[in-house]
Write a protein that holds these residues in place. Structure first.
Motif, PDB file in Angstrom:
ATOM      1  N   GLY A 366       0.799  -1.216   0.000  1.00 47.39           N
ATOM      2  CA  GLY A 366       0.000   0.000   0.000  1.00 47.39           C
ATOM      3  C   GLY A 366       0.831   1.266   0.000  1.00 47.39           C
ATOM      4  N   SER A 367       0.247   2.335  -0.496  1.00 48.69           N
ATOM      5  CA  SER A 367       0.856   3.660  -0.437  1.00 48.69           C
ATOM      6  C   SER A 367      -0.272   4.689  -0.443  1.00 48.69           C
ATOM      7  CB  SER A 367       1.808   3.889  -1.617  1.00 48.69           C
ATOM      8  OG  SER A 367       1.156   3.624  -2.847  1.00 48.69           O
ATOM      9  N   SER A 368       0.079   5.955  -0.223  1.00 43.97           N
ATOM     10  CA  SER A 368      -0.951   6.964  -0.052  1.00 43.97           C
ATOM     11  C   SER A 368      -0.520   8.293  -0.656  1.00 43.97           C
ATOM     12  CB  SER A 368      -1.250   7.145   1.442  1.00 43.97           C
ATOM     13  OG  SER A 368      -2.204   8.161   1.649  1.00 43.97           O
ATOM     14  N   ILE A 369      -1.504   9.025  -1.144  1.00 50.86           N
ATOM     15  CA  ILE A 369      -1.292  10.392  -1.607  1.00 50.86           C
ATOM     16  C   ILE A 369      -2.304  11.278  -0.899  1.00 50.86           C
ATOM     17  CG2 ILE A 369      -1.242  11.968  -3.582  1.00 50.86           C
ATOM     18  CD1 ILE A 369      -0.761   9.528  -5.368  1.00 50.86           C
ATOM     19  N   ARG A 370      -1.816  12.259  -0.124  1.00 51.60           N
ATOM     20  CA  ARG A 370      -2.702  13.232   0.498  1.00 51.60           C
ATOM     21  C   ARG A 370      -3.011  14.320  -0.533  1.00 51.60           C
ATOM     22  NH1 ARG A 370      -2.498  13.146   6.283  1.00 51.60           N
ATOM     23  NH2 ARG A 370      -2.255  10.942   6.847  1.00 51.60           N
ATOM     24  N   VAL A 371      -4.295  14.687  -0.618  1.00 53.44           N
ATOM     25  CA  VAL A 371      -4.710  15.659  -1.630  1.00 53.44           C
ATOM     26  C   VAL A 371      -5.476  16.809  -0.980  1.00 53.44           C
ATOM     27  CG1 VAL A 371      -4.763  13.975  -3.516  1.00 53.44           C
ATOM     28  CG2 VAL A 371      -6.805  14.305  -2.107  1.00 53.44           C
ATOM     29  N   PRO A 372      -5.602  17.951  -1.678  1.00 54.39           N
ATOM     30  CA  PRO A 372      -6.188  19.152  -1.073  1.00 54.39           C
ATOM     31  C   PRO A 372      -7.715  19.145  -0.987  1.00 54.39           C
ATOM     32  CG  PRO A 372      -4.585  19.730  -2.773  1.00 54.39           C
ATOM     33  CD  PRO A 372      -4.910  18.284  -2.942  1.00 54.39           C
ATOM     34  N   VAL A 373      -8.278  18.164  -0.305  1.00 54.14           N
ATOM     35  CA  VAL A 373      -9.695  18.177   0.066  1.00 54.14           C
ATOM     36  C   VAL A 373      -9.749  17.899   1.567  1.00 54.14           C
ATOM     37  CG1 VAL A 373     -10.579  17.480  -2.196  1.00 54.14           C
ATOM     38  CG2 VAL A 373     -10.017  15.732  -0.500  1.00 54.14           C
ATOM     39  N   PRO A 374     -10.732  18.476   2.300  1.00 49.87           N
ATOM     40  CA  PRO A 374     -10.727  18.367   3.755  1.00 49.87           C
ATOM     41  C   PRO A 374     -11.322  17.079   4.309  1.00 49.87           C
ATOM     42  CG  PRO A 374     -12.514  19.775   3.064  1.00 49.87           C
ATOM     43  CD  PRO A 374     -11.748  19.431   1.819  1.00 49.87           C
ATOM     44  N   ASP A 375     -12.093  16.355   3.499  1.00 50.11           N
ATOM     45  CA  ASP A 375     -12.706  15.116   3.973  1.00 50.11           C
ATOM     46  C   ASP A 375     -13.150  14.282   2.783  1.00 50.11           C
ATOM     47  OD1 ASP A 375     -13.724  13.246   5.819  1.00 50.11           O
ATOM     48  OD2 ASP A 375     -15.710  14.145   5.778  1.00 50.11           O
ATOM     49  N   VAL A 376     -13.307  13.011   3.019  1.00 48.85           N
ATOM     50  CA  VAL A 376     -13.648  11.935   2.078  1.00 48.85           C
ATOM     51  C   VAL A 376     -12.429  11.563   1.235  1.00 48.85           C
ATOM     52  CG1 VAL A 376     -15.125  11.098   0.219  1.00 48.85           C
ATOM     53  CG2 VAL A 376     -16.100  12.564   2.001  1.00 48.85           C
TER      54      VAL A 376
END
Length: 481
Positions: A366-376
């Motif tokens: 697994g890996s992850s990308i944080r993106v500019p939305v506050p939720d979901v």
């Protein structure tokens, strides 16, 4: 009369029926601890329009319309029965009644379907269980909302106290204001007052003591009349057994962590492994929001097709752990501005799968990308299956799982052709299968799973707490196994 007039007359008729359902639903909940559902969605404390929308939503997952005209007779039939504490899905009652060819009346069919909650079979109402929140951030406040919402009968979970570090002037007023208003999840449904002299917040009649402490060792909960309580640690400061044991103070019986546990702390995903919790276990974790999102559909796919290996890529909303603007952060990349960047980071969700699904031998990365939305967030689950299948078969199977299986409270299903992340704010499921995005090619399947990483996860936390407290009531009709 025109077609438009016919439609409006039909709508007004259904409004009137939904309005008549509200006092019945409320009385069943208050007096008998019965929660009325429609396809796993609660109708307790819902407005007329909300009840109609809940029925209307059934067409997306069941493939056909469901009207209040169909469910009202089943609701009325419930009022004639000697019901005990339970959850009763009148949507499922109506659906299964259609397929029953024995010629039973609605009353007869209902009595048979919920027999496990009536007469000698019904369970006793609980006296209620005290709950303490340690920390009052994003998850803490949403868990508080859920606890207050579910306190209607007075025989379930009771939020008695919140423990926070001391703040500045008007600390209590500001914390109450954050509970009352939320930029993502909207207004609190009810009334909130503040009693600064007694350091309490009163929410919908629930008196909640606010205790100021810098360390668990500073608090004796029995001094506040709290006993045998479940403490929910929302801070994530302690994640192993030694650290979390600090919470086992006078008045506290169990500790539940809202973050992945370390070492031998059990990581629990409700619906998957909550039944493995030992009665004498005092410390457990609800894992992460992403683990809760991927483990139920992963279990469903493994049960039906077998999973040989998999990879999960989470496209995750930003969190308080990141910086608003570029600044020092101990972790790589997370110091860069969260609202301005996509940020590659790690996720422990893949490795946590082994704790929740020990029988799954397939390697999961697994890996992850944080993106500019506050939720979901959305988890893209790529699987190598044990046999070949088709997209149609997988979708039909997952639709059925979302409706009829023991995982129906964890897995939702949407066929909306233009669904986007904001559509799932407030979802109470651990994850939602996006039918339109699903891809299957032989023995390879890619599932796109939406999840409200704040509220959906908080609902999973509450389910675990209900289970260990003994106030998780059975659902009827019973889901297929």
């Amino acid at each position: 009369m025109t077609v438009n007039d016919d439609s409006f007359t039909s709508w007004k008729n259904r409004e009137e029926i939904a309005e008549s359902m509200i006092p019945i639903i409320g009385k069943l909940h208050r007096e008998r601890d019965v929660t009325v559902l429609v396809h796993s969605r609660s109708l307790v404390n819902k407005s007329v329009v909300s009840i109609l929308k809940t029925h209307r939503f059934a067409r997306q997952i069941a493939g056909e319309e469901l009207s209040v005209t169909e469910t009202l007779p089943f609701l009325e039939a419930l009022t004639t029965l000697d019901l005990g504490p339970s959850q009763i899905d009148i949507g499922m009652l109506a659906a299964t009644y259609k397929t029953d060819d024995r010629g039973l009346s609605v009353a007869e069919f209902t009595a048979e379907a919920v027999a496990g909650a009536t007469g000698e079979n019904k369970i006793e109402r609980c006296e209620g269980r005290d709950v303490v929140l340690y920390g009052f951030g994003r998850i803490g406040r949403l868990v508080a909302r859920l606890l207050i919402e579910k306190a209607g009968s007075g025989h379930g979970l009771r939020l008695r106290a919140i423990v926070v570090r001391g703040g500045g002037e008007q600390d209590l007023v500001k914390r109450a204001s954050l509970l009352r208003r939320d930029s993502i999840h909207g207004q609190f449904q009810g009334t909130i007052t503040v009693d600064e002299a007694n350091s309490t917040i009163v929410a919908n009649g629930n008196t909640i003591k606010v205790i100021y402490a810098n360390d668990p060792s500073e608090v004796d909960y029995t001094a506040y009349g709290i006993d045998n309580a479940i403490l929910i640690d929302n801070t994530g400061k302690w994640r192993d057994r030694e650290g979390l044991s600090k919470h086992l103070r006078p008045g506290i019986d169990k500790v539940v962590l809202t973050a992945p546990g370390k070492g031998d702390v059990p990581n629990i995903v409700h619906g998957v492994n909550h039944d493995t919790i030992k009665p004498d276990e005092q410390i457990l974790s609800c894992a992460s929001c992403t683990t809760n999102a991927i483990v139920p559909p992963l279990k469903a796919m493994d049960d039906e097709y077998g999973v040989l290996r998999g990879h999960v890529e989470t496209v995750h909303s930003f969190t308080n752990d990141q910086n608003l603007l570029d600044n020092y952060h101990k972790a790589d990349r997370r110091g860069r501005s969260a609202p301005l960047n996509m940020v590659i980071t790690e996720t422990g969700a893949a490795s946590a799968v082994a704790k929740a699904l020990p029988d799954l031998k397939a390697p999961i990365t697994g890996s992850s990308i944080r993106v500019p939305v506050p939720d979901v967030s959305i988890a893209i689950l790529s699987l190598r299956l044990g046999r070949e299948t088709t997209r149609e078969e997988v979708l039909e199977y997952l639709r059925d799982v979302s409706l009829h299986s023991p995982l129906k409270r964890q897995i939702d299903f949407t066929t909306a052709p233009d669904a986007v992340s904001m559509d799932f704010v407030g979802s109470r499921h651990a994850s939602i299968v996006d039918a339109g995005a699903t891809k299957v090619d032989g023995d390879n399947a890619i599932l796109y799973l939406w999840y409200d990483n704040e509220f959906g996860y908080s609902c999973q936390v509450i389910r675990v707490v209900q289970h260990v407290s003994g106030v998780e009531y059975p659902t009827f009709p019973a889901p297929a196994v």
